[in-house]
Design a protein around this motif. Structure first.
Motif, mmCIF file in Angstrom:
data_model
loop_
_atom_site.group_PDB
_atom_site.id
_atom_site.type_symbol
_atom_site.label_atom_id
_atom_site.label_comp_id
_atom_site.label_asym_id
_atom_site.label_seq_id
_atom_site.Cartn_x
_atom_site.Cartn_y
_atom_site.Cartn_z
ATOM 1 N N LEU A 288 -1.774 5.991 -1.809
ATOM 2 C CA LEU A 288 -0.414 6.637 -1.889
ATOM 3 C C LEU A 288 0.561 6.238 -0.454
ATOM 4 O O LEU A 288 1.605 6.259 -0.707
ATOM 5 C CB LEU A 288 -0.770 7.999 -1.797
ATOM 6 C CG LEU A 288 0.372 9.050 -1.664
ATOM 7 C CD1 LEU A 288 1.303 8.819 -2.856
ATOM 8 C CD2 LEU A 288 -0.131 10.575 -1.725
ATOM 9 N N SER A 289 -0.269 6.230 0.629
ATOM 10 C CA SER A 289 0.510 5.615 1.721
ATOM 11 C C SER A 289 1.182 4.275 1.673
ATOM 12 O O SER A 289 2.338 4.358 1.976
ATOM 13 C CB SER A 289 -0.437 5.660 2.857
ATOM 14 O OG SER A 289 0.035 5.303 4.102
ATOM 15 N N ARG A 290 0.420 3.283 1.136
ATOM 16 C CA ARG A 290 1.132 2.104 0.720
ATOM 17 C C ARG A 290 2.311 2.418 -0.168
ATOM 18 O O ARG A 290 3.397 1.567 -0.013
ATOM 19 C CB ARG A 290 0.201 1.007 0.484
ATOM 20 C CG ARG A 290 -0.703 0.539 1.594
ATOM 21 C CD ARG A 290 -1.791 -0.518 1.126
ATOM 22 N NE ARG A 290 -2.863 -0.082 -0.209
ATOM 23 C CZ ARG A 290 -3.693 0.421 -0.317
ATOM 24 N NH1 ARG A 290 -4.341 0.780 1.112
ATOM 25 N NH2 ARG A 290 -4.527 0.578 -1.277
ATOM 26 N N LEU A 291 2.209 2.968 -1.237
ATOM 27 C CA LEU A 291 3.368 3.266 -2.126
ATOM 28 C C LEU A 291 4.504 3.798 -1.679
ATOM 29 O O LEU A 291 5.597 3.504 -1.861
ATOM 30 C CB LEU A 291 2.567 4.194 -3.397
ATOM 31 C CG LEU A 291 3.553 4.192 -4.503
ATOM 32 C CD1 LEU A 291 2.761 4.353 -5.943
ATOM 33 C CD2 LEU A 291 4.407 5.453 -4.431
ATOM 34 N N VAL A 292 4.224 4.991 -0.830
ATOM 35 C CA VAL A 292 5.066 5.488 -0.241
ATOM 36 C C VAL A 292 5.967 4.602 0.733
ATOM 37 O O VAL A 292 7.001 4.640 0.871
ATOM 38 C CB VAL A 292 4.731 6.881 0.549
ATOM 39 C CG1 VAL A 292 5.754 7.390 1.548
ATOM 40 C CG2 VAL A 292 4.219 7.859 -0.427
ATOM 41 N N ASP A 293 5.152 3.640 1.569
ATOM 42 C CA ASP A 293 5.635 2.774 2.226
ATOM 43 C C ASP A 293 6.713 1.951 1.539
ATOM 44 O O ASP A 293 7.871 1.569 1.922
ATOM 45 C CB ASP A 293 4.816 1.819 3.080
ATOM 46 C CG ASP A 293 4.034 2.643 4.112
ATOM 47 O OD1 ASP A 293 4.214 3.523 4.485
ATOM 48 O OD2 ASP A 293 2.841 2.141 4.396
ATOM 49 N N ARG A 294 6.445 1.394 0.208
ATOM 50 C CA ARG A 294 7.311 0.846 -0.531
ATOM 51 C C ARG A 294 8.705 1.579 -0.963
ATOM 52 O O ARG A 294 9.751 0.925 -0.945
ATOM 53 C CB ARG A 294 6.572 0.128 -1.660
ATOM 54 C CG ARG A 294 5.426 -0.803 -1.522
ATOM 55 C CD ARG A 294 5.091 -1.500 -2.792
ATOM 56 N NE ARG A 294 4.429 -0.635 -3.713
ATOM 57 C CZ ARG A 294 3.054 -0.341 -3.865
ATOM 58 N NH1 ARG A 294 2.307 -0.797 -2.831
ATOM 59 N NH2 ARG A 294 2.874 0.475 -4.564
ATOM 60 N N LEU A 295 8.421 2.756 -1.200
ATOM 61 C CA LEU A 295 9.434 3.739 -1.771
ATOM 62 C C LEU A 295 10.522 3.640 -0.446
ATOM 63 O O LEU A 295 11.625 4.033 -0.629
ATOM 64 C CB LEU A 295 8.956 4.835 -2.302
ATOM 65 C CG LEU A 295 8.197 4.933 -3.619
ATOM 66 C CD1 LEU A 295 7.728 5.926 -4.093
ATOM 67 C CD2 LEU A 295 9.097 4.243 -4.617
ATOM 68 N N VAL A 296 9.926 3.921 0.756
ATOM 69 C CA VAL A 296 10.763 4.207 1.936
ATOM 70 C C VAL A 296 11.538 3.102 2.297
ATOM 71 O O VAL A 296 12.797 2.880 2.380
ATOM 72 C CB VAL A 296 9.820 4.471 3.319
ATOM 73 C CG1 VAL A 296 10.612 4.314 4.617
ATOM 74 C CG2 VAL A 296 9.339 5.925 2.956
ATOM 75 N N GLU A 297 10.918 1.732 2.179
ATOM 76 C CA GLU A 297 11.377 0.347 2.328
ATOM 77 C C GLU A 297 12.729 0.228 1.145
ATOM 78 O O GLU A 297 13.777 -0.227 1.669
ATOM 79 C CB GLU A 297 10.604 -0.935 2.146
ATOM 80 C CG GLU A 297 9.506 -0.868 3.332
ATOM 81 C CD GLU A 297 8.643 -1.870 3.230
ATOM 82 O OE1 GLU A 297 8.645 -2.682 2.031
ATOM 83 O OE2 GLU A 297 7.637 -1.773 3.839
ATOM 84 N N ARG A 298 12.567 0.879 -0.116
ATOM 85 C CA ARG A 298 13.538 0.661 -0.984
ATOM 86 C C ARG A 298 14.594 1.695 -0.886
ATOM 87 O O ARG A 298 15.679 1.734 -1.486
ATOM 88 C CB ARG A 298 12.928 0.750 -2.466
ATOM 89 C CG ARG A 298 11.973 -0.464 -2.616
ATOM 90 C CD ARG A 298 11.344 -0.360 -4.076
ATOM 91 N NE ARG A 298 12.286 -0.367 -5.314
ATOM 92 C CZ ARG A 298 12.329 -0.465 -6.518
ATOM 93 N NH1 ARG A 298 10.887 -0.346 -7.072
ATOM 94 N NH2 ARG A 298 13.072 -0.334 -7.264
ATOM 95 N N GLY A 299 14.559 2.654 0.090
ATOM 96 C CA GLY A 299 15.388 3.587 0.450
ATOM 97 C C GLY A 299 15.376 4.791 -0.646
ATOM 98 O O GLY A 299 16.476 5.371 -0.841
#
Length: 152
Positions: free
Chosen positions: A73-84
């Motif tokens: 979940l942490s990695r997935l959230v990181d990706r969603l943060v990077e995508r804005g």
């Protein structure tokens, strides 16, 4: 008594297998649809979960609502943060922690996908189940979501 228990055990396991089979068939159908706008279903699940929250959520709280391990979940959230699509903000109660919330772009994308996915879910279920069966499915599913610690 043992025969009755064994029969009930078998019935429960057959019901469980049928529920898992239905879930698998529907998930494959939904995954294959062209409604995700470059997101995975798991990424959409996080956006959807955040869209239902009245306030920003800690990662641990979010983890209680999605089917992912904490590191995943942490990695997935990181990706969603990077995508804005998701933003992190300081937790006013704990300076070491961060809260998560949808950005305007994330909220708009969640709504767009949600409308299409919701129509797809409705089409899949209403093509096979009557209104009475849909209500029963909802009722039984909700009954199974009760926390076992809350049971008498």
């Amino acid at each position: 008594m043992e025969t009755r228990t064994r029969g009930r055990t078998r019935l429960a396991n057959d019901a469980w297998e049928a529920a898992l089979g239905a879930h698998g068939v529907l998930m494959r159908r939904f995954t294959a649809e062209d409604v995700w706008h470059g997101l995975t279903m798991r990424e959409y699940d996080v956006l959807y979960t955040l869209s239902k929250c009245d306030s920003p959520q800690r990662l641990g709280d979010l983890g209680g609502h999605v089917l992912l391990s904490q590191p995943g979940l942490s990695r997935l959230v990181d990706r969603l943060v990077e995508r804005g699509l998701v933003s992190r903000c300081a937790d006013p109660r704990d300076a070491r922690a961060a809260n998560l919330t949808l950005t305007d772009e994330g909220r708009a994308l969640q709504r767009r996908i949600g409308r299409a996915h919701g129509a797809s879910v409705a089409a899949a279920l209403t093509s096979r189940l009557t209104d009475e069966e849909l209500a029963l499915l909802e009722s039984l599913s909700l009954k199974l979501t009760i926390d076992p610690e809350e049971l008498p």
